[in-house]
Design a protein around this motif. Structure first.
Motif, PDB file in Angstrom:
ATOM      1  N   TYR A  30      56.168  43.101   2.114  1.00  0.00           N
ATOM      2  CA  TYR A  30      55.076  42.628   1.521  1.00  0.00           C
ATOM      3  C   TYR A  30      54.149  43.567   0.732  1.00  0.00           C
ATOM      4  CZ  TYR A  30      50.881  39.855   1.379  1.00  0.00           C
ATOM      5  OH  TYR A  30      49.493  39.296   0.970  1.00  0.00           O
ATOM      6  N   GLY A  31      54.206  44.860   1.127  1.00  0.00           N
ATOM      7  CA  GLY A  31      53.393  45.745   0.518  1.00  0.00           C
ATOM      8  C   GLY A  31      54.095  46.023  -0.897  1.00  0.00           C
ATOM      9  N   PHE A  32      55.529  46.264  -0.901  1.00  0.00           N
ATOM     10  CA  PHE A  32      56.017  46.280  -2.368  1.00  0.00           C
ATOM     11  C   PHE A  32      56.254  45.210  -3.048  1.00  0.00           C
ATOM     12  CE2 PHE A  32      57.655  50.666  -0.484  1.00  0.00           C
ATOM     13  CZ  PHE A  32      57.347  51.132  -1.338  1.00  0.00           C
ATOM     14  N   ALA A  33      56.421  44.295  -2.462  1.00  0.00           N
ATOM     15  CA  ALA A  33      56.740  42.889  -3.363  1.00  0.00           C
ATOM     16  C   ALA A  33      55.193  42.328  -3.923  1.00  0.00           C
ATOM     17  CB  ALA A  33      57.205  41.872  -2.505  1.00  0.00           C
ATOM     18  N   TYR A  34      54.413  42.388  -3.283  1.00  0.00           N
ATOM     19  CA  TYR A  34      52.912  41.825  -3.867  1.00  0.00           C
ATOM     20  C   TYR A  34      52.046  42.896  -4.546  1.00  0.00           C
ATOM     21  CZ  TYR A  34      53.943  37.544  -1.738  1.00  0.00           C
ATOM     22  OH  TYR A  34      54.411  36.283  -1.611  1.00  0.00           O
ATOM     23  N   THR A  35      52.478  44.206  -4.264  1.00  0.00           N
ATOM     24  CA  THR A  35      51.435  45.306  -5.118  1.00  0.00           C
ATOM     25  C   THR A  35      52.269  45.513  -6.391  1.00  0.00           C
ATOM     26  OG1 THR A  35      52.618  47.154  -3.912  1.00  0.00           O
ATOM     27  CG2 THR A  35      50.521  46.294  -3.083  1.00  0.00           C
ATOM     28  N   SER A  38      52.689  42.087  -8.461  1.00  0.00           N
ATOM     29  CA  SER A  38      51.573  41.069  -8.925  1.00  0.00           C
ATOM     30  C   SER A  38      51.261  41.213 -10.514  1.00  0.00           C
ATOM     31  CB  SER A  38      50.332  41.588  -8.245  1.00  0.00           C
ATOM     32  OG  SER A  38      49.950  42.819  -8.422  1.00  0.00           O
ATOM     33  N   LYS A  39      52.079  41.741 -11.106  1.00  0.00           N
ATOM     34  CA  LYS A  39      51.782  41.948 -12.746  1.00  0.00           C
ATOM     35  C   LYS A  39      52.531  40.575 -13.378  1.00  0.00           C
ATOM     36  CE  LYS A  39      53.308  45.976 -12.543  1.00  0.00           C
ATOM     37  NZ  LYS A  39      53.661  47.358 -13.157  1.00  0.00           N
TER      38      LYS A  39
END
Length: 90
Positions: A30-35, A38-39
């Motif tokens: 979640y941390g890597f996929a959504y940070t 998110s662009k």
């Protein structure tokens, strides 16, 4: 089996370790996929042809989790007998 069986204590501890590993995997993904993801897609950076969010969350995350599970199984989990202690009918 008696309520105070030592194997239950070990099994509960190992179950909590499994839950902790699963939680770590979800947080990592979640941390890597959504940070990083998110662009807008036009602004993505790429690593080995993959978007950076996918590379870090899925590919590196898989390698990290396989390594962690291997280390936990090799050094933390214990081999336990499944038969009941003190059975005379065997």
């Amino acid at each position: 089996m008696p309520k105070g069986d030592w194997r239950f204590r070990i099994a509960h501890r190992e179950a909590l370790i499994g839950v902790a590993l699963a939680a770590f995997n979800i947080i990592w993904w979640y941390g890597f996929a959504y940070t990083l993801g998110s662009k807008p897609p036009e602004e993505y950076t790429y690593i080995l042809g993959f978007p950076a969010w996918f590379f870090w969350s899925c590919i590196v995350g898989l390698v990290v989790m396989i390594s962690l599970v291997y280390l936990v199984v090799k050094f933390v989990l214990k081999d336990m007998p499944f038969d009941e202690e003190g059975r005379d009918d065997l």
